[in-house]
Design a protein around this motif. Structure first.
Motif, mmCIF file in Angstrom:
data_model
loop_
_atom_site.group_PDB
_atom_site.id
_atom_site.type_symbol
_atom_site.label_atom_id
_atom_site.label_comp_id
_atom_site.label_asym_id
_atom_site.label_seq_id
_atom_site.Cartn_x
_atom_site.Cartn_y
_atom_site.Cartn_z
ATOM 1 N N ALA A 1 -3.925 10.750 9.379
ATOM 2 C CA ALA A 1 -2.990 10.273 8.359
ATOM 3 C C ALA A 1 -3.089 8.768 8.173
ATOM 4 C CB ALA A 1 -1.561 10.673 8.734
ATOM 5 N N GLN A 2 -3.251 8.028 9.271
ATOM 6 C CA GLN A 2 -3.379 6.575 9.168
ATOM 7 C C GLN A 2 -4.672 6.173 8.469
ATOM 8 O OE1 GLN A 2 -2.891 5.106 13.154
ATOM 9 N NE2 GLN A 2 -0.662 5.250 13.085
ATOM 10 N N VAL A 3 -5.765 6.861 8.809
ATOM 11 C CA VAL A 3 -7.046 6.574 8.145
ATOM 12 C C VAL A 3 -6.942 6.882 6.661
ATOM 13 C CG1 VAL A 3 -9.469 7.291 7.979
ATOM 14 C CG2 VAL A 3 -8.446 6.864 10.216
ATOM 15 N N ASN A 4 -6.328 8.002 6.309
ATOM 16 C CA ASN A 4 -6.142 8.344 4.899
ATOM 17 C C ASN A 4 -5.309 7.289 4.185
ATOM 18 O OD1 ASN A 4 -7.650 10.681 4.783
ATOM 19 N ND2 ASN A 4 -5.932 12.013 5.289
ATOM 20 N N SER A 5 -4.286 6.780 4.851
ATOM 21 C CA SER A 5 -3.435 5.744 4.265
ATOM 22 C C SER A 5 -4.223 4.463 4.008
ATOM 23 C CB SER A 5 -2.253 5.472 5.192
ATOM 24 O OG SER A 5 -1.443 4.447 4.684
ATOM 25 N N VAL A 6 -5.043 4.078 4.978
ATOM 26 C CA VAL A 6 -5.863 2.875 4.813
ATOM 27 C C VAL A 6 -6.824 3.057 3.643
ATOM 28 C CG1 VAL A 6 -7.718 1.516 5.886
ATOM 29 C CG2 VAL A 6 -5.680 2.102 7.203
ATOM 30 N N ILE A 7 -7.460 4.230 3.559
ATOM 31 C CA ILE A 7 -8.394 4.498 2.458
ATOM 32 C C ILE A 7 -7.669 4.468 1.122
ATOM 33 C CG2 ILE A 7 -9.855 6.284 1.420
ATOM 34 C CD1 ILE A 7 -10.620 7.075 4.332
ATOM 35 N N ASN A 8 -6.494 5.103 1.047
ATOM 36 C CA ASN A 8 -5.724 5.099 -0.199
ATOM 37 C C ASN A 8 -5.337 3.703 -0.625
ATOM 38 O OD1 ASN A 8 -5.854 7.864 -0.573
ATOM 39 N ND2 ASN A 8 -3.953 8.269 0.528
ATOM 40 N N HIS A 9 -4.936 2.864 0.338
ATOM 41 C CA HIS A 9 -4.577 1.485 -0.006
ATOM 42 C C HIS A 9 -5.798 0.702 -0.468
ATOM 43 C CE1 HIS A 9 -0.790 2.358 2.143
ATOM 44 N NE2 HIS A 9 -0.297 1.412 1.371
ATOM 45 N N ALA A 10 -6.933 0.910 0.184
ATOM 46 C CA ALA A 10 -8.156 0.209 -0.209
ATOM 47 C C ALA A 10 -8.587 0.610 -1.614
ATOM 48 C CB ALA A 10 -9.275 0.501 0.783
ATOM 49 N N VAL A 11 -8.496 1.892 -1.916
ATOM 50 C CA VAL A 11 -8.856 2.366 -3.261
ATOM 51 C C VAL A 11 -7.864 1.823 -4.282
ATOM 52 C CG1 VAL A 11 -9.030 4.437 -4.708
ATOM 53 C CG2 VAL A 11 -10.073 4.413 -2.441
ATOM 54 N N GLY A 12 -6.594 1.838 -3.941
ATOM 55 C CA GLY A 12 -5.573 1.292 -4.848
ATOM 56 C C GLY A 12 -5.768 -0.183 -5.116
ATOM 57 N N ASN A 13 -6.152 -0.926 -4.077
ATOM 58 C CA ASN A 13 -6.388 -2.355 -4.264
ATOM 59 C C ASN A 13 -7.611 -2.621 -5.100
ATOM 60 O OD1 ASN A 13 -4.134 -3.037 -2.773
ATOM 61 N ND2 ASN A 13 -5.248 -3.277 -0.850
ATOM 62 N N GLN A 14 -8.592 -1.762 -5.063
ATOM 63 C CA GLN A 14 -9.794 -1.926 -5.895
ATOM 64 C C GLN A 14 -9.435 -1.821 -7.378
ATOM 65 O OE1 GLN A 14 -13.019 -2.665 -5.255
ATOM 66 N NE2 GLN A 14 -12.460 -3.007 -3.117
ATOM 67 N N GLY A 15 -8.517 -0.918 -7.687
ATOM 68 C CA GLY A 15 -8.103 -0.742 -9.077
ATOM 69 C C GLY A 15 -7.318 -1.918 -9.617
#
Length: 81
Positions: free
Chosen positions: A65-79
């Motif tokens: 869940a933490q890894v998924n959260s980090v990935i989601n935040h990284a993808v969101g920040n790219q946008g």
């Protein structure tokens, strides 16, 4: 002082968890096959091992869940850039 390099992968973590789970299931089957000879200590030990395995599984789940959260935040920040 030099420390050996330690590499931990998700695959090795899950594989180790599966081995623990399989070993515990073997113990449960062995105890169930001779239930009339089992003593209360055997049941308590198995119960303790099952609770430990459950905690390990929950820890792995939290890690995912933490890894998924980090990935989601990284993808969101790219946008946003």
């Amino acid at each position: 002082m030099k420390f050996p390099q330690l590499t931990l992968s998700f695959h090795s973590l899950v594989s180790a968890y599966k081995r623990l789970q399989s070993g515990l299931m073997s113990q449960v089957r062995a105890l169930a096959s001779k239930i009339s000879q089992a003593n209360p200590g055997s049941f308590i030990l198995l119960q303790f091992q099952m609770s430990q395995l459950t905690q390990i599984g929950e820890s792995i789940s939290n890690l995912i869940a933490q890894v998924n959260s980090v990935i989601n935040h990284a993808v969101g920040n790219q946008g946003k850039q």
